[in-house]
Design an enzyme around this catalytic site. Structure first.
Site, PDB file in Angstrom:
ATOM      1  N   ALA A 266     -72.367   6.099   8.875  1.00  0.00           N
ATOM      2  CA  ALA A 266     -72.795   7.496   8.839  1.00  0.00           C
ATOM      3  C   ALA A 266     -72.228   8.229  10.060  1.00  0.00           C
ATOM      4  O   ALA A 266     -71.883   9.408   9.989  1.00  0.00           O
ATOM      5  CB  ALA A 266     -74.311   7.577   8.816  1.00  0.00           C
ATOM      6  N   GLY A 267     -72.127   7.509  11.178  1.00  0.00           N
ATOM      7  CA  GLY A 267     -71.610   8.123  12.411  1.00  0.00           C
ATOM      8  C   GLY A 267     -72.732   8.807  13.177  1.00  0.00           C
ATOM      9  O   GLY A 267     -73.539   9.552  12.628  1.00  0.00           O
TER      10      GLY A 267
ATOM     11  N   LEU B 202     -78.848  -7.258  11.089  1.00  0.00           N
ATOM     12  CA  LEU B 202     -78.820  -7.988   9.817  1.00  0.00           C
ATOM     13  C   LEU B 202     -79.892  -7.331   8.964  1.00  0.00           C
ATOM     14  O   LEU B 202     -81.029  -7.171   9.407  1.00  0.00           O
ATOM     15  CB  LEU B 202     -79.127  -9.462  10.058  1.00  0.00           C
ATOM     16  CG  LEU B 202     -79.036 -10.390   8.838  1.00  0.00           C
ATOM     17  CD1 LEU B 202     -78.773 -11.826   9.293  1.00  0.00           C
ATOM     18  CD2 LEU B 202     -80.281 -10.371   7.967  1.00  0.00           C
TER      19      LEU B 202
ATOM     20  N   ASP C 185     -65.111  -3.357  20.708  1.00  0.00           N
ATOM     21  CA  ASP C 185     -65.667  -4.429  19.875  1.00  0.00           C
ATOM     22  C   ASP C 185     -64.662  -4.738  18.763  1.00  0.00           C
ATOM     23  O   ASP C 185     -64.786  -4.280  17.626  1.00  0.00           O
ATOM     24  CB  ASP C 185     -67.027  -4.025  19.300  1.00  0.00           C
ATOM     25  CG  ASP C 185     -67.741  -5.219  18.682  1.00  0.00           C
ATOM     26  OD1 ASP C 185     -67.206  -6.349  18.785  1.00  0.00           O
ATOM     27  OD2 ASP C 185     -68.820  -5.023  18.096  1.00  0.00           O
TER      28      ASP C 185
ATOM     29  N   HIS D  73     -66.670   4.302   7.978  1.00  0.00           N
ATOM     30  CA  HIS D  73     -67.258   2.986   8.257  1.00  0.00           C
ATOM     31  C   HIS D  73     -68.766   3.044   8.397  1.00  0.00           C
ATOM     32  O   HIS D  73     -69.403   2.016   8.614  1.00  0.00           O
ATOM     33  CB  HIS D  73     -66.656   2.409   9.535  1.00  0.00           C
ATOM     34  CG  HIS D  73     -67.349   2.857  10.797  1.00  0.00           C
ATOM     35  ND1 HIS D  73     -67.506   4.178  11.135  1.00  0.00           N
ATOM     36  CD2 HIS D  73     -67.936   2.138  11.793  1.00  0.00           C
ATOM     37  CE1 HIS D  73     -68.145   4.252  12.297  1.00  0.00           C
ATOM     38  NE2 HIS D  73     -68.420   3.045  12.712  1.00  0.00           N
TER      39      HIS D  73
ATOM     40  N   CYS E 188     -65.296  -5.422  14.980  1.00  0.00           N
ATOM     41  CA  CYS E 188     -66.652  -5.113  14.564  1.00  0.00           C
ATOM     42  C   CYS E 188     -66.496  -4.845  13.066  1.00  0.00           C
ATOM     43  O   CYS E 188     -65.503  -4.271  12.614  1.00  0.00           O
ATOM     44  CB  CYS E 188     -67.177  -3.875  15.278  1.00  0.00           C
ATOM     45  SG  CYS E 188     -68.950  -3.685  15.029  1.00  0.00           S
TER      46      CYS E 188
ATOM     47  N   PRO F 135     -72.524   1.077   5.960  1.00  0.00           N
ATOM     48  CA  PRO F 135     -73.936   1.122   6.325  1.00  0.00           C
ATOM     49  C   PRO F 135     -74.382   2.537   6.671  1.00  0.00           C
ATOM     50  O   PRO F 135     -73.581   3.337   7.182  1.00  0.00           O
ATOM     51  CB  PRO F 135     -74.022   0.197   7.543  1.00  0.00           C
ATOM     52  CG  PRO F 135     -72.646  -0.058   8.004  1.00  0.00           C
ATOM     53  CD  PRO F 135     -71.678   0.441   6.982  1.00  0.00           C
TER      54      PRO F 135
ATOM     55  N   HIS G 199     -64.037  -2.983  10.735  1.00  0.00           N
ATOM     56  CA  HIS G 199     -63.874  -1.540  10.935  1.00  0.00           C
ATOM     57  C   HIS G 199     -63.418  -1.142  12.342  1.00  0.00           C
ATOM     58  O   HIS G 199     -63.370   0.054  12.648  1.00  0.00           O
ATOM     59  CB  HIS G 199     -65.098  -0.720  10.437  1.00  0.00           C
ATOM     60  CG  HIS G 199     -66.422  -1.094  11.028  1.00  0.00           C
ATOM     61  ND1 HIS G 199     -67.538  -1.255  10.245  1.00  0.00           N
ATOM     62  CD2 HIS G 199     -66.828  -1.284  12.287  1.00  0.00           C
ATOM     63  CE1 HIS G 199     -68.570  -1.552  11.007  1.00  0.00           C
ATOM     64  NE2 HIS G 199     -68.165  -1.565  12.267  1.00  0.00           N
ATOM     65  N   ASN G 200     -63.075  -2.127  13.176  1.00  0.00           N
ATOM     66  CA  ASN G 200     -62.395  -1.849  14.457  1.00  0.00           C
ATOM     67  C   ASN G 200     -61.218  -2.800  14.528  1.00  0.00           C
ATOM     68  O   ASN G 200     -61.384  -3.958  14.940  1.00  0.00           O
ATOM     69  CB  ASN G 200     -63.302  -2.168  15.651  1.00  0.00           C
ATOM     70  CG  ASN G 200     -64.253  -1.052  16.008  1.00  0.00           C
ATOM     71  OD1 ASN G 200     -64.354  -0.049  15.318  1.00  0.00           O
ATOM     72  ND2 ASN G 200     -64.981  -1.240  17.094  1.00  0.00           N
TER      73      ASN G 200
HETATM   74  N1  LIG Z   1     -78.027  -0.040   7.089  1.00  0.00           N
HETATM   75  C1  LIG Z   1     -78.000   0.147   8.412  1.00  0.00           C
HETATM   76  N2  LIG Z   1     -76.992   0.864   8.951  1.00  0.00           N
HETATM   77  C2  LIG Z   1     -76.964   1.025  10.285  1.00  0.00           C
HETATM   78  C3  LIG Z   1     -77.950   0.510  11.128  1.00  0.00           C
HETATM   79  N3  LIG Z   1     -77.654   0.846  12.422  1.00  0.00           N
HETATM   80  C4  LIG Z   1     -76.493   1.531  12.365  1.00  0.00           C
HETATM   81  N4  LIG Z   1     -76.087   1.658  11.082  1.00  0.00           N
HETATM   82  C5  LIG Z   1     -74.857   2.259  10.556  1.00  0.00           C
HETATM   83  O1  LIG Z   1     -73.791   1.395  10.858  1.00  0.00           O
HETATM   84  C6  LIG Z   1     -72.673   2.145  11.322  1.00  0.00           C
HETATM   85  C7  LIG Z   1     -71.926   1.236  12.241  1.00  0.00           C
HETATM   86  O2  LIG Z   1     -71.200   1.946  13.150  1.00  0.00           O
HETATM   87  P1  LIG Z   1     -70.701   1.367  14.565  1.00  0.00           P
HETATM   88  O3  LIG Z   1     -69.702   2.398  15.011  1.00  0.00           O
HETATM   89  O4  LIG Z   1     -71.878   1.263  15.441  1.00  0.00           O
HETATM   90  O5  LIG Z   1     -70.084   0.073  14.275  1.00  0.00           O
HETATM   91  C8  LIG Z   1     -73.283   3.375  11.972  1.00  0.00           C
HETATM   92  O6  LIG Z   1     -72.414   4.468  11.917  1.00  0.00           O
HETATM   93  C9  LIG Z   1     -74.509   3.616  11.125  1.00  0.00           C
HETATM   94  O7  LIG Z   1     -74.209   4.483  10.080  1.00  0.00           O
HETATM   95  C10 LIG Z   1     -79.007  -0.240  10.534  1.00  0.00           C
HETATM   96  O8  LIG Z   1     -79.915  -0.747  11.208  1.00  0.00           O
HETATM   97  N5  LIG Z   1     -78.982  -0.393   9.192  1.00  0.00           N
HETATM   98 MN   LIG Z   2     -69.398  -1.679  13.965  1.00  0.00          MN
HETATM   99 MN   LIG Z   3     -69.718  -3.358  17.153  1.00  0.00          MN
END
Ligand SMILES: Nc1nc2c(ncn2[C@@H]2O[C@H](COP(=O)(O)O)[C@@H](O)[C@H]2O)c(=O)[nH]1
Ligand SMILES: [Mn+2]
Ligand SMILES: [Mn+2]
EC number: 6.5.1.-
Length: 507
Positions: free
Chosen positions: A431-432, A216, A106, A429, A109, A403, A339-340
């Site tokens: 919590a993971g 969102l 992605d 980027h 992203c 996030p 972040h990608n």
């Molecule tokens: N505030 C929110 N954070 C979220 C949600 N779903 C996932 N996450 C966080 O976003 C990162 C994005 O990582 P990616 O590798 O998928 O791009 C993920 O690590 C979570 O920490 C959400 O609904 N709300």
């Molecule tokens: Mn992402």
């Molecule tokens: Mn993505």
């Protein structure tokens, strides 16, 4: 399994790590490793990072030709395709390589945060109306279209010009460009290097969230940690902000797929030297390296337009729900961060007598080199003073948006003074994840998660399917507070503010 008898040395899944200092762990160079690797994590996070293949993947990444100084894993790291999510690797643009798997499927992203002048009290009582209106108006999910159906010329223009295209067509204002990484446009984009299949996948998806982890979220600011920086960012307690997370949809995915296949076919000799086929890389200067870089930059531009259109639509939804125009609600872009991404950047690195990147133990000097900085699940975190930053943030450091999950806080950080020396100007980027999507669906039931969030936390979630909610349940993620604590204590990304979800829509 860890060796807790000696706190200076830990071992997970056969990978040995030596403690360098607090939150810094090194995988020493051995065998075919060109450089060592480092993990930036507390012991608690390292325990989770060591649970899957992240550390082996990080060690494998050090085999990439021309890699400078070290491969680095951020505190939110987890296993990915070939290269860890949360991984950073910088390779020399003249003597190194570029690896699509180290940037991710992605492409671009990323996240953007929009401020408002509304407070939480203004939104209480409107949550259901707001979440329904956002869900109805912002395209999401795997199928379906986007906000714009683009013909050939339109798509070409989006791929070339990024958010500048959105400005010309009334989907953006000048100020939006001034608050986007790279002003929402990579000049090196080459639409001719994007396959017809990728274009066909993307043309009707401009302005769509996509599925799964993309979302969102309307949030309220709950904590301010550095008031003077928060003021520069226009953030204060109780304020309503909007966070948008999505990328380049089918277009970016297809570009990654296309080039992985081509590179595997064309550069089998290099592939044979790498410990994992998923790290397939094109040698710097090769035709495929140039073409992939051009196509990737085109996908970067596509993703910026994607997030811009969603933000534009969100402004319209807020206008209808709150019966005021968006300007009077001061719905302004705080910042958009990728972040990608893979980017050519100049960094000071250890070099050999010929001036080429060398491992720290073999380097005879340090010098500035142009590098392909691969950030996969990692955010640029440039501190104050960097010329790449927009005027608004040049004196304070760039905003970084992290996030957490739909049931936890998210953070705004600012680029830390140490990031250039520690992590090629990068931090985490998110919590993971701590578990796979399949595992998550066995542990959680979407409707139950939704009900609990609404009844216990007053968080209103609307998703295309219960399965998506289960896959993204707050419990599948590491502690974002711990990830951000490490970033802050290392000085790579400094805590500025924390937010908490109010409404969330998911694909
Ligand atoms: N505030 C929110 N954070 C979220 C949600 N779903 C996932 N996450 C966080 O976003 C990162 C994005 O990582 P990616 O590798 O998928 O791009 C993920 O690590 C979570 O920490 C959400 O609904 N709300
Ligand atoms: Mn992402
Ligand atoms: Mn993505």
């Amino acid at each position: 399994m860890s060796d807790h008898d000696d706190p200076e040395v830990l071992e997970y899944n056969g990978v040995r790590l030596e403690r360098v200092r607090e939150h810094v762990w090194e995988i020493p160079r051995e065998g075919g490793m060109n450089v060592p690797a480092r993990v930036l994590a507390s012991e608690a996070l390292l325990e989770q990072i060591g649970d899957d293949k992240t550390l082996q993947q990080l060690r494998n990444a050090t085999h990439l030709p021309g890699i400078a100084d070290r491969a680095i894993c951020m505190p939110d790291g987890h296993q990915g395709y070939g290269f860890p999510v949360g991984g950073v690797g910088a390779t020399d643009v003249e003597t190194g390589c570029i690896s699509p798997g180290a940037i991710g499927y992605d492409i671009n992203c990323g996240v953007r945060m929009m401020r408002t002048n509304l407070t939480y009290d203004d939104v209480v009582g409107h949550e259901e109306e707001l979440v329904d209106a956002l869900f109805a108006n912002v395209p999401s999910g795997l199928g379906g279209g986007g906000i714009v159906e683009s013909d050939r010329d339109t798509l070409e223009s989006i791929l070339n010009r990024g958010v500048d295209w959105a400005l010309e067509h009334g989907y953006a204002v000048e100020d939006d460009l001034a608050h986007c990484e790279d002003e929402g446009m990579r000049p090196d984009a080459d639409p001719d290097a994007v396959s017809q299949k990728a274009k066909d996948r993307g043309k009707n998806q401009v302005g769509s969230l996509g599925s799964g982890n993309h979302f969102l979220e309307v949030q309220r600011v709950t904590d301010i940690f550095r008031p003077e920086v928060a003021t520069e960012f226009g953030l204060e307690a109780d304020q309503i902000v909007v966070l948008i997370h999505c990328g380049s949809r089918g277009l970016g995915h297809q570009i990654c797929t296309d080039y992985l296949r081509e590179i595997e076919r064309e550069h089998g000799d290099l592939l044979a030297e790498l410990p994992d086929k998923e790290l397939a890389a094109a040698p710097a200067g090769s035709q495929l390296a140039e073409e992939y870089y051009g196509a990737m930059c085109a996908a970067i531009n596509f993703a910026w337009v994607n997030r811009q259109l969603i933000m534009h639509r969100t402004r319209r939804v807020f206008e209808r729900v709150f019966e005021r125009d968006w300007e009077s609600m001061e719905m302004e872009l705080l910042y958009d961060v990728a972040h990608n991404i893979g980017k050519k950047e100049v960094h000071e690195v250890g070099v050999d007598a010929d001036g080429r990147p060398a491992a720290p133990d073999e380097a005879v000097d340090r010098a500035e080199r142009e590098l392909y900085v691969h950030r996969k699940g990692a955010t640029r975190a440039f501190p104050a003073g960097r010329p790449e930053l927009p005027a608004a943030y040049r004196d304070v450091g760039q905003p970084i948006i992290i996030p957490g999950s739909m049931g936890a806080g998210s953070y705004v950080l600012r680029g830390g003074e140490e990031s250039m020396a520690v992590s090629f100007g990068s931090t985490a980027h998110g919590a993971g994840r701590t578990m796979s999507r399949t595992q998550a669906k066995n542990e959680y039931w979407g409707e139950t998660v939704q009900e609990e969030l609404r009844d216990q936390e007053q968080i209103y979630v609307k998703a295309q399917s219960g399965a998506t909610v289960a896959e993204e349940a707050p419990g599948v993620y590491k502690s974002v507070d711990e990830v951000v604590r490490v970033s802050d204590e290392l000085g790579i990304g400094d805590k500025v503010a924390r937010t908490f979800p109010v409404c969330n829509i998911k694909g």
